[in-house]
Design a protein around this motif. Structure first.
Motif, PDB file in Angstrom:
ATOM      1  N   LEU A  74       0.790  -1.194   0.022  1.00  0.00           N
ATOM      2  CA  LEU A  74       0.047  -0.172   0.053  1.00  0.00           C
ATOM      3  C   LEU A  74       0.661   1.398  -0.087  1.00  0.00           C
ATOM      4  O   LEU A  74       0.589   2.219  -0.474  1.00  0.00           O
ATOM      5  CB  LEU A  74      -0.793   0.049   1.117  1.00  0.00           C
ATOM      6  CG  LEU A  74      -2.080  -0.891   1.232  1.00  0.00           C
ATOM      7  CD1 LEU A  74      -2.646  -1.086   2.822  1.00  0.00           C
ATOM      8  CD2 LEU A  74      -3.167  -0.634   0.223  1.00  0.00           C
ATOM      9  N   SER A  75       2.160   1.064   0.408  1.00  0.00           N
ATOM     10  CA  SER A  75       2.935   2.363   0.497  1.00  0.00           C
ATOM     11  C   SER A  75       4.013   2.301  -0.211  1.00  0.00           C
ATOM     12  O   SER A  75       4.828   3.056  -0.251  1.00  0.00           O
ATOM     13  CB  SER A  75       3.366   2.466   2.282  1.00  0.00           C
ATOM     14  OG  SER A  75       4.129   1.512   2.693  1.00  0.00           O
ATOM     15  N   GLY A  76       3.925   1.601  -1.229  1.00  0.00           N
ATOM     16  CA  GLY A  76       4.904   1.707  -2.382  1.00  0.00           C
ATOM     17  C   GLY A  76       6.174   1.045  -2.294  1.00  0.00           C
ATOM     18  O   GLY A  76       7.245   1.286  -3.080  1.00  0.00           O
ATOM     19  N   VAL A  77       6.239   0.177  -1.061  1.00  0.00           N
ATOM     20  CA  VAL A  77       7.631  -0.189  -0.887  1.00  0.00           C
ATOM     21  C   VAL A  77       7.966  -1.665  -1.518  1.00  0.00           C
ATOM     22  O   VAL A  77       8.903  -2.157  -1.539  1.00  0.00           O
ATOM     23  CB  VAL A  77       7.814  -0.483   0.824  1.00  0.00           C
ATOM     24  CG1 VAL A  77       9.094  -1.183   1.192  1.00  0.00           C
ATOM     25  CG2 VAL A  77       7.666   1.108   1.509  1.00  0.00           C
ATOM     26  N   ASN A  78       6.737  -2.152  -1.765  1.00  0.00           N
ATOM     27  CA  ASN A  78       6.963  -3.355  -2.214  1.00  0.00           C
ATOM     28  C   ASN A  78       5.788  -3.615  -3.471  1.00  0.00           C
ATOM     29  O   ASN A  78       4.693  -3.079  -3.404  1.00  0.00           O
ATOM     30  CB  ASN A  78       6.278  -4.670  -1.243  1.00  0.00           C
ATOM     31  CG  ASN A  78       6.411  -5.976  -1.764  1.00  0.00           C
ATOM     32  OD1 ASN A  78       5.940  -6.184  -2.729  1.00  0.00           O
ATOM     33  ND2 ASN A  78       7.010  -6.863  -0.848  1.00  0.00           N
ATOM     34  N   SER A  79       6.411  -4.215  -4.588  1.00  0.00           N
ATOM     35  CA  SER A  79       5.311  -4.216  -5.860  1.00  0.00           C
ATOM     36  C   SER A  79       5.346  -5.711  -6.316  1.00  0.00           C
ATOM     37  O   SER A  79       4.718  -5.687  -7.390  1.00  0.00           O
ATOM     38  CB  SER A  79       6.101  -3.297  -6.954  1.00  0.00           C
ATOM     39  OG  SER A  79       7.415  -4.042  -7.209  1.00  0.00           O
ATOM     40  N   ASP A  80       5.342  -6.404  -5.602  1.00  0.00           N
ATOM     41  CA  ASP A  80       4.839  -7.859  -5.963  1.00  0.00           C
ATOM     42  C   ASP A  80       3.091  -8.062  -6.148  1.00  0.00           C
ATOM     43  O   ASP A  80       2.803  -9.212  -6.706  1.00  0.00           O
ATOM     44  CB  ASP A  80       5.398  -9.019  -4.915  1.00  0.00           C
ATOM     45  CG  ASP A  80       4.856  -9.064  -3.554  1.00  0.00           C
ATOM     46  OD1 ASP A  80       3.870  -8.218  -3.324  1.00  0.00           O
ATOM     47  OD2 ASP A  80       5.215  -9.674  -2.773  1.00  0.00           O
ATOM     48  N   HIS A  81       2.294  -7.133  -5.981  1.00  0.00           N
ATOM     49  CA  HIS A  81       1.121  -7.170  -6.490  1.00  0.00           C
ATOM     50  C   HIS A  81       0.866  -6.867  -7.785  1.00  0.00           C
ATOM     51  O   HIS A  81      -0.210  -6.739  -8.338  1.00  0.00           O
ATOM     52  CB  HIS A  81      -0.033  -6.493  -5.629  1.00  0.00           C
ATOM     53  CG  HIS A  81       0.407  -4.845  -5.491  1.00  0.00           C
ATOM     54  ND1 HIS A  81       1.721  -4.564  -5.020  1.00  0.00           N
ATOM     55  CD2 HIS A  81      -0.060  -3.909  -5.625  1.00  0.00           C
ATOM     56  CE1 HIS A  81       2.031  -3.327  -5.078  1.00  0.00           C
ATOM     57  NE2 HIS A  81       0.596  -2.706  -5.428  1.00  0.00           N
ATOM     58  N   HIS A 104       1.183   4.422  -5.822  1.00  0.00           N
ATOM     59  CA  HIS A 104       1.613   3.230  -5.279  1.00  0.00           C
ATOM     60  C   HIS A 104       0.884   2.092  -5.499  1.00  0.00           C
ATOM     61  O   HIS A 104       1.641   0.843  -5.373  1.00  0.00           O
ATOM     62  CB  HIS A 104       1.815   3.261  -3.745  1.00  0.00           C
ATOM     63  CG  HIS A 104       2.826   4.387  -3.278  1.00  0.00           C
ATOM     64  ND1 HIS A 104       3.956   4.790  -3.910  1.00  0.00           N
ATOM     65  CD2 HIS A 104       2.809   5.193  -2.100  1.00  0.00           C
ATOM     66  CE1 HIS A 104       4.468   5.738  -3.138  1.00  0.00           C
ATOM     67  NE2 HIS A 104       3.974   6.076  -2.070  1.00  0.00           N
ATOM     68  N   TRP A 105      -0.159   2.112  -5.878  1.00  0.00           N
ATOM     69  CA  TRP A 105      -1.047   0.833  -5.812  1.00  0.00           C
ATOM     70  C   TRP A 105      -1.098   0.010  -6.985  1.00  0.00           C
ATOM     71  O   TRP A 105      -1.671  -1.109  -7.291  1.00  0.00           O
ATOM     72  CB  TRP A 105      -2.536   1.224  -5.507  1.00  0.00           C
ATOM     73  CG  TRP A 105      -2.675   1.872  -4.075  1.00  0.00           C
ATOM     74  CD1 TRP A 105      -1.594   1.872  -3.006  1.00  0.00           C
ATOM     75  CD2 TRP A 105      -3.723   2.642  -3.641  1.00  0.00           C
ATOM     76  NE1 TRP A 105      -2.366   2.674  -1.877  1.00  0.00           N
ATOM     77  CE2 TRP A 105      -3.438   3.517  -2.341  1.00  0.00           C
ATOM     78  CE3 TRP A 105      -4.787   3.424  -4.278  1.00  0.00           C
ATOM     79  CZ2 TRP A 105      -3.855   4.212  -1.792  1.00  0.00           C
ATOM     80  CZ3 TRP A 105      -5.580   4.161  -3.613  1.00  0.00           C
ATOM     81  CH2 TRP A 105      -5.258   4.705  -2.304  1.00  0.00           C
ATOM     82  N   GLY A 106      -0.731   0.815  -8.255  1.00  0.00           N
ATOM     83  CA  GLY A 106      -0.813   0.212  -9.597  1.00  0.00           C
ATOM     84  C   GLY A 106      -2.206   0.053 -10.236  1.00  0.00           C
ATOM     85  O   GLY A 106      -2.394  -0.480 -11.015  1.00  0.00           O
ATOM     86  N   SER A 107      -2.987   1.114  -9.510  1.00  0.00           N
ATOM     87  CA  SER A 107      -4.585   1.144 -10.003  1.00  0.00           C
ATOM     88  C   SER A 107      -4.759   2.694 -10.396  1.00  0.00           C
ATOM     89  O   SER A 107      -5.794   2.779 -10.983  1.00  0.00           O
ATOM     90  CB  SER A 107      -5.415   1.093  -8.825  1.00  0.00           C
ATOM     91  OG  SER A 107      -5.100   2.076  -7.723  1.00  0.00           O
ATOM     92  N   ASP A 108      -3.758   3.520 -10.389  1.00  0.00           N
ATOM     93  CA  ASP A 108      -3.983   4.715 -10.943  1.00  0.00           C
ATOM     94  C   ASP A 108      -2.899   5.374 -11.836  1.00  0.00           C
ATOM     95  O   ASP A 108      -1.768   4.783 -11.772  1.00  0.00           O
ATOM     96  CB  ASP A 108      -4.088   5.764  -9.586  1.00  0.00           C
ATOM     97  CG  ASP A 108      -5.006   5.637  -8.878  1.00  0.00           C
ATOM     98  OD1 ASP A 108      -5.465   4.540  -8.253  1.00  0.00           O
ATOM     99  OD2 ASP A 108      -5.598   6.934  -8.519  1.00  0.00           O
ATOM    100  N   PHE A 109      -3.370   6.012 -12.784  1.00  0.00           N
ATOM    101  CA  PHE A 109      -2.608   6.544 -14.076  1.00  0.00           C
ATOM    102  C   PHE A 109      -2.857   7.836 -14.342  1.00  0.00           C
ATOM    103  O   PHE A 109      -3.886   8.368 -14.416  1.00  0.00           O
ATOM    104  CB  PHE A 109      -2.745   5.701 -15.110  1.00  0.00           C
ATOM    105  CG  PHE A 109      -2.875   3.993 -14.742  1.00  0.00           C
ATOM    106  CD1 PHE A 109      -1.742   3.201 -14.605  1.00  0.00           C
ATOM    107  CD2 PHE A 109      -4.010   3.584 -14.480  1.00  0.00           C
ATOM    108  CE1 PHE A 109      -1.552   2.156 -13.980  1.00  0.00           C
ATOM    109  CE2 PHE A 109      -4.149   2.197 -13.993  1.00  0.00           C
ATOM    110  CZ  PHE A 109      -3.078   1.457 -13.944  1.00  0.00           C
TER     111      PHE A 109
END
Ligand SMILES: [Zn+2]
Length: 228
Positions: A8-15, A111-116
């Motif tokens: 959620l805070s952009g530290v990990n991107s494995d989602h 950070h979420w991969g849901s916003d562009f």
């Protein structure tokens, strides 16, 4: 869809998964990929070449943007996109001004991969750089595309979280968000998660940010358009 505090805070991107979009590769939330590609396809059929100016951004990248503004190395804009004289501002004032246009690291929807941040590449005049300023979308070269987008994005599950000026983030007619995924991310991103993240990974002005975090959370993070 349970996300970890690190995701959620952009530290990990494995989602996220990498896809080719336009001429570039982007990291996108697994549950957003199909809707995003369908939106691009529909735009193409309407005559627009929908491209992403900015997609996933990690914590480190957002921290760089933030720290550059706090340090005076990049310009802080006021609500009318006019540069502010950062030397005359207190830390408190700087933080509130930066938050109009840039998210607090750890709390960016990017950070979420849901916003562009999207634009129509074919409408961009030659040798012109996209500025991501409201006039481009409201009365400039992106205006036709913006009208189409506003009329169609919800069919593909997207909305504009920064459509209206609610006294938080300034209106951003280029920023689209996948409603289902992003609302669940926002629900899970608690004030406590954010406190923990910033205590572990401080940004410039961290002390004042932590003091004001509840105000920041309510004014700039949860205060979004699109639930009408
Ligand atoms: Zn954005």
């Amino acid at each position: 869809m349970k996300m970890t505090p690190e995701q959620l805070s952009g530290v990990n991107s494995d989602h996220l998964t990498e896809i080719m979009f336009g001429q570039k590769a982007f990291l996108v939330h697994l549950q957003v990929v199909d809707d995003l590609l369908e939106l691009k396809h529909a735009a193409a059929q309407a005559g627009y070449n929908l491209n992403i100016a900015s997609g996933f951004r990690d914590f480190a990248r957002q921290k760089l943007i933030w720290n550059n503004k706090m340090a005076g190395d990049s310009v802080i804009l006021d609500s009318n996109s006019q540069p502010l004289d950062s030397q005359t501002l207190t830390t408190d004032e700087k933080i509130m001004a930066i938050l109009r246009w840039s998210a607090l690291p750890g709390a960016s929807r990017h950070h979420w991969g849901s916003d562009f941040d999207v634009f129509d590449r074919d409408s961009l005049p030659k040798e012109t750089q996209l500025q991501l300023e409201p006039w481009e979308y409201l009365s400039g070269h992106q205006a036709d595309f913006y009208l189409w987008l506003a009329g169609n994005l919800s069919k593909y599950g997207f909305f504009f979280p920064y459509q209206h000026d609610l006294g938080g983030v300034a209106p951003e007619p280029w920023h689209i968000s996948h409603k289902q995924v992003a609302s669940r991310c926002l629900q899970q991103l608690t004030l406590k998660h954010l406190q923990q993240r910033l205590s572990l990974s401080p940004v410039l002005g961290n002390e004042v940010v932590l003091e004001k975090l509840e105000t920041i959370y309510n004014q700039f993070i949860t205060n979004i358009s699109g639930d009408e």
